[in-house]
Motif scaffolding. Sequence first.
Motif, short mmCIF file in Angstrom:
data_model
loop_
_atom_site.label_atom_id
_atom_site.label_comp_id
_atom_site.label_asym_id
_atom_site.label_seq_id
_atom_site.Cartn_x
_atom_site.Cartn_y
_atom_site.Cartn_z
N HIS A 123 6.34 -1.36 -18.71
CA HIS A 123 4.94 -0.94 -18.72
C HIS A 123 4.44 -0.68 -17.30
CE1 HIS A 123 4.82 -2.18 -22.92
NE2 HIS A 123 5.35 -3.34 -22.55
N SER A 124 3.73 0.41 -17.11
CA SER A 124 3.13 0.71 -15.80
C SER A 124 1.90 -0.15 -15.58
CB SER A 124 2.74 2.19 -15.73
OG SER A 124 1.63 2.45 -16.59
N ALA A 125 1.54 -0.31 -14.33
CA ALA A 125 0.33 -1.07 -14.00
C ALA A 125 -0.90 -0.39 -14.60
CB ALA A 125 0.18 -1.18 -12.48
N ALA A 126 -0.91 0.94 -14.62
CA ALA A 126 -2.06 1.66 -15.17
C ALA A 126 -2.23 1.39 -16.65
CB ALA A 126 -1.89 3.17 -14.93
N SER A 127 -1.11 1.35 -17.41
CA SER A 127 -1.22 1.09 -18.85
C SER A 127 -1.68 -0.34 -19.12
CB SER A 127 0.11 1.36 -19.55
OG SER A 127 1.10 0.42 -19.15
N HIS A 174 -5.76 -11.65 -17.45
CA HIS A 174 -5.42 -10.82 -16.30
C HIS A 174 -4.06 -10.16 -16.54
CE1 HIS A 174 -3.15 -14.52 -15.34
NE2 HIS A 174 -2.32 -13.72 -14.68
N VAL A 175 -3.78 -9.14 -15.74
CA VAL A 175 -2.47 -8.50 -15.76
C VAL A 175 -1.55 -9.25 -14.81
CG1 VAL A 175 -1.18 -6.41 -15.16
CG2 VAL A 175 -3.38 -6.23 -16.38
N ASP A 176 -0.38 -9.65 -15.31
CA ASP A 176 0.61 -10.36 -14.51
C ASP A 176 1.78 -9.41 -14.23
OD1 ASP A 176 2.46 -11.98 -13.31
OD2 ASP A 176 2.49 -13.50 -14.88
N PRO A 177 1.94 -8.93 -12.99
CA PRO A 177 3.02 -7.99 -12.71
C PRO A 177 4.40 -8.61 -12.91
CG PRO A 177 1.99 -8.71 -10.67
CD PRO A 177 1.15 -9.24 -11.79
N ARG A 178 4.53 -9.91 -12.66
CA ARG A 178 5.84 -10.56 -12.85
C ARG A 178 6.27 -10.51 -14.31
NH1 ARG A 178 3.15 -14.42 -9.60
NH2 ARG A 178 3.98 -14.70 -7.49
N LYS A 182 0.83 -1.21 0.00
CA LYS A 182 0.00 0.00 0.00
C LYS A 182 0.87 1.26 0.00
CE LYS A 182 -3.69 2.29 2.58
NZ LYS A 182 -4.59 2.22 3.78
N ALA A 183 1.90 1.26 0.82
CA ALA A 183 2.78 2.43 0.90
C ALA A 183 3.55 2.64 -0.41
CB ALA A 183 3.76 2.26 2.06
N ALA A 184 3.96 1.54 -1.04
CA ALA A 184 4.73 1.65 -2.28
C ALA A 184 3.90 2.23 -3.41
CB ALA A 184 5.27 0.28 -2.67
N LYS A 185 2.64 1.82 -3.51
CA LYS A 185 1.75 2.37 -4.54
C LYS A 185 1.65 3.88 -4.42
CE LYS A 185 -1.33 -1.61 -5.12
NZ LYS A 185 -2.72 -2.11 -4.94
N GLU A 186 1.50 4.34 -3.20
CA GLU A 186 1.38 5.78 -2.97
C GLU A 186 2.70 6.51 -3.24
OE1 GLU A 186 0.05 6.06 1.04
OE2 GLU A 186 -1.99 5.35 0.61
N ALA A 187 3.81 5.85 -2.93
CA ALA A 187 5.12 6.51 -3.04
C ALA A 187 5.54 6.73 -4.49
CB ALA A 187 6.18 5.68 -2.31
N VAL A 188 5.29 5.75 -5.38
CA VAL A 188 5.82 5.85 -6.74
C VAL A 188 4.80 6.35 -7.75
CG1 VAL A 188 7.49 4.04 -6.26
CG2 VAL A 188 5.32 3.43 -7.34
N GLY A 189 3.52 6.38 -7.38
CA GLY A 189 2.49 6.94 -8.25
C GLY A 189 2.43 6.28 -9.61
N GLY A 190 2.56 7.09 -10.69
CA GLY A 190 2.41 6.57 -12.05
C GLY A 190 3.52 5.64 -12.49
N ALA A 191 4.60 5.57 -11.74
CA ALA A 191 5.69 4.66 -12.09
C ALA A 191 5.46 3.24 -11.55
CB ALA A 191 7.01 5.20 -11.54
N TYR A 192 4.37 3.05 -10.83
CA TYR A 192 4.09 1.73 -10.24
C TYR A 192 3.77 0.73 -11.35
CZ TYR A 192 1.74 -1.78 -7.32
OH TYR A 192 1.35 -2.95 -6.70
N GLY A 193 4.48 -0.40 -11.32
CA GLY A 193 4.28 -1.44 -12.34
C GLY A 193 3.67 -2.71 -11.81
N GLY A 194 3.18 -2.69 -10.57
CA GLY A 194 2.62 -3.89 -9.96
C GLY A 194 3.53 -4.43 -8.88
#
Length: 384
Positions: free
Chosen positions: A124-128, A149-153, A77-89
């Motif tokens: 690729h970002s999680a949002a894209s 589904h989206v696979d972050p790995r 949860k903290a990581a999602k907030e910290a990196v914003g649009g750069a979050y890739g999962g």
Amino acid sequence: MQRTTPLRAAVTALLLGLALGAAQTGAAKASEIPEARAGQPSASAGLLDAMRRDLGLTASQAEERLRAEKTAADIEKAAKEAVGGAYGGSWFEPATGRLVVAVTDRAEEAEVRALGADTRLVRHSAASLDRAKARLDGLDAPAGVAGWHVDPRANSLVVTVVRGEREAPSVRAFVDRARAGGPVTLAETAEAPRTHAAGTVGGDPYYTGNVRCSIGFSVYGGFVTAGHCGRAGDAVRGWDGSAMGTFRGSSFPGNDYAYVGIHSGWWTVPVVLGWGTVPDRLVRGSAEAPVGASICRSGSTTHWHCGSVLAKNETVNYSQGAVYQMTKTSVCAEGGDSGGSFISGDQAQGVTSGGWGNCSSGGQTWFQPINEILGRYGLTLHTA
């Protein structure tokens, strides 16, 4: 209403210990349920046994994994907030006991590591990827496509096809359209997914007409379960055949969730049945477990089984139509388990929808996340 089995007696005692503070004739004492003791409970011997059986862990490994997964959920949860649009999962890595966070910007790696997670640089970002999946959700899928589904790995959209159907023209056309919208990885499954209906305590059976399903989680005023088990207005009978309540809301396909309001004479408790495999589990919240975390399921047919979270936000293509935003697990299930509880530690995760395989030969099962259901109907989870 009196529940006469040892498990039901324990549940009755738990309710009294939490809400009434008094004893009831013929019921087990609340102290017989380890989770009912004051303070944060350690993992029960039964839960550790189930994780050893289904995940191949020793008791000490299982206990350490539960602690690590709780830490990972907080960091995610903290990581999602910290990196914003750069979050890739992100995902939990059992081998290291740490959360891995994918980022698209190398400059964000140091901040994520400072939170206590490992990092992976991705394209690729999680949002894209979520946008690519949303476009795919707007298509009609052939029966040979089991889901996506989206696979972050993999930092990719994963399209799962039924084995032997990969070269079917309709499947190939669907995959081509998916690839036009973003990166796609193909996976195979042995069978097409199916719902787990056959014919308020989590995992307990209930009946609608000649269909048996399982209770998911108690909410104030009733319980949540799978939408394919009944429609709004359908009457519900409890485990003992007596009138229990009515479906107040139901959605399937598209979603697979429902809310049942209960009659007087029934009550709700923050408990998931362990069916004698583990002590009945107290529900203390609904913090979402990350991909890779251990998870267990309670249902009225196959009772208690454990596995891991494999994927989130997967679209599952049932014969009745697609269901969106599902979570895939390695936990087995069978007919009648539909609607039952998925729980990680003491945190509610969702209600059983369907899957493939069985608990003899193995398989996979999907659940509808609990927080979406609570938000849809404006419900409050009954917690300890």
